[in-house]
Design an enzyme around this catalytic site. Sequence first.
Site, short mmCIF file in Angstrom:
data_model
loop_
_atom_site.label_atom_id
_atom_site.label_comp_id
_atom_site.label_asym_id
_atom_site.label_seq_id
_atom_site.Cartn_x
_atom_site.Cartn_y
_atom_site.Cartn_z
N LYS A 49 31.64 61.57 60.30
CA LYS A 49 31.55 62.65 61.29
C LYS A 49 32.82 63.50 61.26
O LYS A 49 32.77 64.73 61.25
CB LYS A 49 31.34 62.07 62.71
CG LYS A 49 29.95 61.48 62.92
CD LYS A 49 29.82 60.75 64.26
CE LYS A 49 28.46 60.05 64.32
NZ LYS A 49 28.22 59.31 65.57
N GLN A 93 31.85 56.83 70.11
CA GLN A 93 30.93 56.10 69.24
C GLN A 93 30.41 54.84 69.94
O GLN A 93 31.17 54.08 70.53
CB GLN A 93 31.66 55.74 67.93
CG GLN A 93 30.77 55.11 66.87
CD GLN A 93 29.68 56.04 66.33
OE1 GLN A 93 29.82 57.26 66.36
NE2 GLN A 93 28.60 55.47 65.86
N ASP A 116 26.93 64.62 72.02
CA ASP A 116 25.87 63.65 71.74
C ASP A 116 24.62 63.94 72.60
O ASP A 116 23.55 63.44 72.31
CB ASP A 116 26.35 62.22 72.10
CG ASP A 116 26.77 61.43 70.88
OD1 ASP A 116 26.25 61.69 69.78
OD2 ASP A 116 27.63 60.54 71.03
N1 GUN Z 1 25.86 54.95 67.53
C1 GUN Z 1 24.72 55.03 66.80
N2 GUN Z 1 24.24 56.29 66.84
C2 GUN Z 1 25.09 57.01 67.59
C3 GUN Z 1 25.14 58.37 68.00
O1 GUN Z 1 24.27 59.19 67.67
N3 GUN Z 1 26.18 58.72 68.77
C4 GUN Z 1 27.13 57.84 69.16
N4 GUN Z 1 28.11 58.28 69.93
N5 GUN Z 1 27.12 56.58 68.82
C5 GUN Z 1 26.10 56.16 68.03
#
Ligand code: GUN
Length: 279
Positions: A49, A93, A116
């Site tokens: 990311k 995350q 998100d």
């Molecule tokens: N863990 C697994 N998928 C995601 C996501 O889309 N966003 C975040 N913040 N954590 C995750």
Amino acid sequence: MTKIINGKEFAQKVRALVAKEIEISGLKPGLTVVLVGNDPASEVYVRNKDAAAKEVGINAQTIKLPAEISQAELLTKIDALNKDKKVHGILVQLPLPKHIDEKAVINAISPDKDVDGFHVINAGRAVTGQDALVPCTPLGCIMLLKDALGDLTGLNAVVIGRSNIVGKPMANLLLNENCTVTIAHSKTKDLPKVCAQADILVAAVGKPKMVKANWVKEGAVVIDVGINRGPDGKLCGDVDFEDVSPKTKAITPVPGGVGPMTIACLLKNTLEAAKRLEK
Ligand code: GUN
């Protein structure tokens, strides 16, 4: 002829558009990714990311915090990021260590910086048709579906899975596209029969190769959100691709389908958040 949907290529186009818009807008969107602990999978996701954001001109930073951090300390960090004018997007995350309440952390993020789209305010805005930041994976799925099918109006859509991250927001986005939407899940009676009604079938359950050919209507479009490790150690989706794909009009592979779209949509959401905050 079945179309294998190339999510990697489509995501590249989205990333290029985001990069171009950042360049011509003169905006300097800022994204902070927060990683608590050292879950190996989360470390990979966060690195990807951060790198993808930098590549399109987003001012990205990753804050790594120890697994033992208290919830109060984490909330203090988030509060500082909420107040930081250079930060337009905040992503914590998941999963978080067990002693931390995920909902409390997500809802501590300013809804305007919640790239998100997990904050209860964004979920509520999305359901009531107001401007919202929308979760990245469902957003990516909708973009792939519209590219494959054009107008989705009137189509029967079945979403397998009811998580807050994928299933529920996915169903809502499909409803906004005028689909007739069914959310199926582990307690659904005769799941194969329900799925076989679908013009659009979205699988987001986390069970390797669960969806078989007899679950799928001839000519359906199948979107596979699953990322699982199969018994052979290889990555596979929730859909048995070899079995199902000959029946479909279009289908996403794993890897190379939905996955790359999630990151592309995170970049899109970060730009969107920056545009709104700097307006
Ligand atoms: N863990 C697994 N998928 C995601 C996501 O889309 N966003 C975040 N913040 N954590 C995750």
